[in-house]
Design a protein around this motif. Structure first.
Motif, PDB file in Angstrom:
ATOM      1  N   ILE A   1     101.191  50.148  53.120  1.00 39.54           N
ATOM      2  CA  ILE A   1     102.500  50.443  53.713  1.00 39.54           C
ATOM      3  C   ILE A   1     103.621  49.722  52.959  1.00 39.54           C
ATOM      4  N   THR A   2     103.260  48.769  52.094  1.00 38.56           N
ATOM      5  CA  THR A   2     104.281  48.074  51.300  1.00 38.56           C
ATOM      6  C   THR A   2     104.602  48.821  50.011  1.00 38.56           C
ATOM      7  N   GLY A   3     103.878  49.932  49.735  1.00 38.20           N
ATOM      8  CA  GLY A   3     104.140  50.737  48.557  1.00 38.20           C
ATOM      9  C   GLY A   3     103.369  50.317  47.318  1.00 38.20           C
ATOM     10  N   ILE A   4     102.517  49.300  47.428  1.00 40.13           N
ATOM     11  CA  ILE A   4     101.737  48.825  46.283  1.00 40.13           C
ATOM     12  C   ILE A   4     100.343  49.460  46.319  1.00 40.13           C
ATOM     13  N   THR A   5      99.872  49.855  45.141  1.00 44.25           N
ATOM     14  CA  THR A   5      98.557  50.497  45.032  1.00 44.25           C
ATOM     15  C   THR A   5      97.506  49.492  44.553  1.00 44.25           C
ATOM     16  N   TYR A   6      96.370  49.519  45.229  1.00 45.16           N
ATOM     17  CA  TYR A   6      95.255  48.607  44.923  1.00 45.16           C
ATOM     18  C   TYR A   6      93.954  49.391  44.825  1.00 45.16           C
ATOM     19  N   GLU A   7      92.922  48.736  44.280  1.00 44.04           N
ATOM     20  CA  GLU A   7      91.564  49.258  44.383  1.00 44.04           C
ATOM     21  C   GLU A   7      91.125  49.109  45.836  1.00 44.04           C
ATOM     22  N   ARG A   8      90.574  50.184  46.399  1.00 47.66           N
ATOM     23  CA  ARG A   8      90.251  50.180  47.828  1.00 47.66           C
ATOM     24  C   ARG A   8      89.382  48.978  48.221  1.00 47.66           C
ATOM     25  N   GLU A   9      88.307  48.761  47.503  1.00 50.97           N
ATOM     26  CA  GLU A   9      87.385  47.689  47.880  1.00 50.97           C
ATOM     27  C   GLU A   9      88.049  46.318  47.786  1.00 50.97           C
ATOM     28  N   SER A  10      88.924  46.135  46.798  1.00 49.62           N
ATOM     29  CA  SER A  10      89.591  44.844  46.613  1.00 49.62           C
ATOM     30  C   SER A  10      90.553  44.545  47.757  1.00 49.62           C
ATOM     31  N   ILE A  11      91.381  45.517  48.150  1.00 50.34           N
ATOM     32  CA  ILE A  11      92.349  45.270  49.221  1.00 50.34           C
ATOM     33  C   ILE A  11      91.652  45.175  50.579  1.00 50.34           C
ATOM     34  N   GLU A  12      90.563  45.929  50.758  1.00 52.54           N
ATOM     35  CA  GLU A  12      89.811  45.812  52.010  1.00 52.54           C
ATOM     36  C   GLU A  12      89.205  44.422  52.147  1.00 52.54           C
ATOM     37  N   GLN A  13      88.688  43.893  51.047  1.00 52.52           N
ATOM     38  CA  GLN A  13      88.125  42.540  51.065  1.00 52.52           C
ATOM     39  C   GLN A  13      89.226  41.509  51.303  1.00 52.52           C
ATOM     40  N   TRP A  14      90.373  41.724  50.703  1.00 56.88           N
ATOM     41  CA  TRP A  14      91.515  40.828  50.895  1.00 56.88           C
ATOM     42  C   TRP A  14      91.908  40.769  52.377  1.00 56.88           C
ATOM     43  N   LEU A  15      92.026  41.933  52.995  1.00 54.30           N
ATOM     44  CA  LEU A  15      92.430  42.002  54.399  1.00 54.30           C
ATOM     45  C   LEU A  15      91.361  41.393  55.306  1.00 54.30           C
ATOM     46  N   LYS A  16      90.108  41.575  54.922  1.00 52.02           N
ATOM     47  CA  LYS A  16      89.011  41.087  55.754  1.00 52.02           C
ATOM     48  C   LYS A  16      88.926  39.565  55.739  1.00 52.02           C
ATOM     49  N   THR A  17      89.195  38.962  54.589  1.00 56.44           N
ATOM     50  CA  THR A  17      89.024  37.514  54.447  1.00 56.44           C
ATOM     51  C   THR A  17      90.313  36.724  54.664  1.00 56.44           C
ATOM     52  N   ALA A  18      91.444  37.416  54.791  1.00 53.72           N
ATOM     53  CA  ALA A  18      92.727  36.721  54.976  1.00 53.72           C
ATOM     54  C   ALA A  18      92.767  36.008  56.325  1.00 53.72           C
ATOM     55  N   ARG A  19      93.300  34.813  56.339  1.00 51.12           N
ATOM     56  CA  ARG A  19      93.428  34.045  57.571  1.00 51.12           C
ATOM     57  C   ARG A  19      94.816  34.252  58.169  1.00 51.12           C
ATOM     58  N   GLY A  20      94.870  34.227  59.484  1.00 46.45           N
ATOM     59  CA  GLY A  20      96.157  34.388  60.159  1.00 46.45           C
ATOM     60  C   GLY A  20      96.702  35.786  59.980  1.00 46.45           C
ATOM     61  N   ASN A  21      97.972  35.898  59.635  1.00 46.58           N
ATOM     62  CA  ASN A  21      98.617  37.196  59.439  1.00 46.58           C
ATOM     63  C   ASN A  21      98.577  37.557  57.964  1.00 46.58           C
ATOM     64  N   PRO A  22      97.750  38.543  57.589  1.00 50.59           N
ATOM     65  CA  PRO A  22      97.631  38.889  56.168  1.00 50.59           C
ATOM     66  C   PRO A  22      98.932  39.452  55.607  1.00 50.59           C
ATOM     67  N   THR A  23      99.147  39.213  54.333  1.00 53.50           N
ATOM     68  CA  THR A  23     100.329  39.724  53.650  1.00 53.50           C
ATOM     69  C   THR A  23      99.913  40.502  52.414  1.00 53.50           C
ATOM     70  N   CYS A  24     100.813  41.302  51.926  1.00 55.88           N
ATOM     71  CA  CYS A  24     100.577  42.055  50.697  1.00 55.88           C
ATOM     72  C   CYS A  24     100.498  41.073  49.535  1.00 55.88           C
ATOM     73  N   PRO A  25      99.435  41.119  48.730  1.00 56.24           N
ATOM     74  CA  PRO A  25      99.283  40.168  47.619  1.00 56.24           C
ATOM     75  C   PRO A  25     100.452  40.175  46.631  1.00 56.24           C
ATOM     76  N   VAL A  26     101.111  41.319  46.469  1.00 51.94           N
ATOM     77  CA  VAL A  26     102.200  41.429  45.490  1.00 51.94           C
ATOM     78  C   VAL A  26     103.560  41.126  46.119  1.00 51.94           C
ATOM     79  N   THR A  27     103.884  41.813  47.220  1.00 54.77           N
ATOM     80  CA  THR A  27     105.225  41.673  47.818  1.00 54.77           C
ATOM     81  C   THR A  27     105.320  40.533  48.826  1.00 54.77           C
ATOM     82  N   LYS A  28     104.178  40.050  49.301  1.00 46.66           N
ATOM     83  CA  LYS A  28     104.109  38.997  50.327  1.00 46.66           C
ATOM     84  C   LYS A  28     104.658  39.456  51.688  1.00 46.66           C
ATOM     85  N   GLN A  29     104.848  40.766  51.835  1.00 48.76           N
ATOM     86  CA  GLN A  29     105.285  41.307  53.118  1.00 48.76           C
ATOM     87  C   GLN A  29     104.095  41.395  54.069  1.00 48.76           C
TER      88      GLN A  29
END
Length: 415
Positions: free
Chosen positions: A26-54
């Motif tokens: 939703i932040t407009g940044i494109t990622y590899e599906r498996e990479s962003i899913e893993q990022w969201l799964k392991t993020a603590r607290g409120n996850p943010t977009c790795p690039v925009t930090k939104q």
């Protein structure tokens, strides 16, 4: 391929690899599906977009970027001659209903379960998204029950696939832990597999050991304390002695280490002739991580009288110990000195003490004191040398014994 410049927007911002299944957040940044899913799964607290930090909620919709994927596929085709691999079109995500049908097929009377198991295995091996879906559909419970059913009926068909599936989805499932935590029957099933005559036995028994290790790590202490000598004999004779595979050997060592402290397990492991087999395994000069596991386990077993007795009965035990000191790792040195310390204090028969001198263990203790190693290790080495100084006083490797009056430290200087 190293000379080809890959367009920056073809790379995933997380993995920095070429996108194979690009999805846009939703932040407009494109990622590899498996990479962003893993990022969201392991993020603590409120996850943010790795690039925009939104803010990027964990349940955010990931929209497939078909246009970018087609551009990447076309670019890969044009550059195939230069070593760029083709990127296949990603498969559609599996649905829970699809997995439920495959689970149902396992229980159909007279229906061969192998086909359903092979499909489940292929799905589990494909990606983490599939594994998560499979756990939600109840595959973990189905596999545990399937393995127990094979044990009860004495059938081995499908065991290889069932074990692989369970191993692949283990980390995604809290349900597995509740299923096996107090399940002695499941442990019995896995040890039964180790003694079975099975086609492709190396793969099956290796996965049985991998699953057994994961199981032992989560079972309750009551189960660990009730393990019988036969359990340890199966692991030692069927896995360690037969050298099934490196993975199986490592898992066997980890299992024995994990259960060593519960109840009378240390004595049971010794009764199963583990000490002899561990020494024989180490004499084959395995990889460093295996040596460290062997020495750690030997140190635990030599903490009891029966373990030390078995250790000293092996003709090459002290020589093997001596040769590994200062040659493998600090962890190995620590465990080796611990074993020598136990023998020196509690099993110091004349022949054992003289053997330490004959095969170079005394020399290695002197070298340890002069080497760049931990102070506590030097202190322990000095203590061993002081304990038997009368027996070893004529040794050419020891030139001077000196007890300092200031702090009582025992110093040894070698030639």
């Amino acid at each position: 391929m190293a000379d080809i410049e890959i367009p920056e927007y073809f790379l995933c911002p997380i993995s920095l690899q070429i996108l194979k299944d690009p999805v846009t957040t939703i932040t407009g940044i494109t990622y590899e599906r498996e990479s962003i899913e893993q990022w969201l799964k392991t993020a603590r607290g409120n996850p943010t977009c790795p690039v925009t930090k939104q803010p990027l909620p964990g349940d955010s919709e990931l929209i497939p970027n078909h246009t970018l994927r087609r551009l990447i596929q076309s670019w890969c085709t044009l550059n195939a001659i230069d070593g760029i691999d083709q990127i296949p079109t990603p498969k559609s995500p599996i649905k829970k209903s699809q997995v439920l049908r495959l689970i149902k097929d396992l229980d159909v009377p007279g229906h061969p379960c192998t086909k359903a198991l092979m499909k489940l295995e292929a799905l589990a091996a494909e990606n983490e998204r599939n594994r998560t879906c499979m756990v939600e559909a109840g595959v973990a419970k189905a596999m545990v029950l399937f393995i127990i059913k094979c044990f009860k009926e004495g059938k081995t068909t499908g065991l290889e696939e069932g074990l692989r599936i369970l191993y692949l989805i283990w980390n995604q499932s809290q349900e597995i832990m509740s299923l096996v935590r107090e399940n002695q029957e499941f442990i019995d099933s896995l040890t039964w597999i180790l003694r079975c005559k099975i086609d492709n036995h190396v793969a099956v028994k290796t996965h049985a050991m991998l699953v057994l290790h994961k199981t032992i790590c989560v079972v309750c202490r009551k189960i660990l304390e009730r393990l019988k000598v036969d359990f340890f004999k199966e692991i030692i004779t069927r896995v360690l002695r037969k050298r099934i595979s490196k993975q199986a050997t490592k898992s066997a060592l980890l299992v024995l280490t994990e259960v060593c402290f519960a109840g009378r397990n240390r004595i049971k492991i010794v009764e199963a002739n583990a000490v002899f087999e561990l020494i024989e395994l180490e004499l084959e000069k395995p990889e460093r991580n295996i040596t460290e596991l062997i020495f750690n386990l030997l140190a635990q077993l030599c903490s009891c009288a029966d373990g030390r007795e078995q250790f000293l009965k092996h003709a090459g035990s002290i020589a093997m110990l001596s040769k590994r000191v200062l040659r493998v790792s600090p962890a190995t040195d620590d465990r080796a000195v611990h074993i020598l310390d136990s023998i020196s204090k509690f099993s110091a028969r004349d022949e054992a003490v003289l053997e330490m001198l004959r095969v170079g263990a005394v020399s290695k203790l002197c070298m340890l004191i002069q080497a760049d190693c931990a102070p506590y290790l030097k202190k322990k080495a000095r203590g061993i040398l002081r304990l038997h100084s009368n027996t070893w006083k004529n040794s050419p490797c020891i030139a001077v014994y000196l007890l300092t009056r200031n702090n009582g430290t025992f110093l040894v200087l070698g030639n």
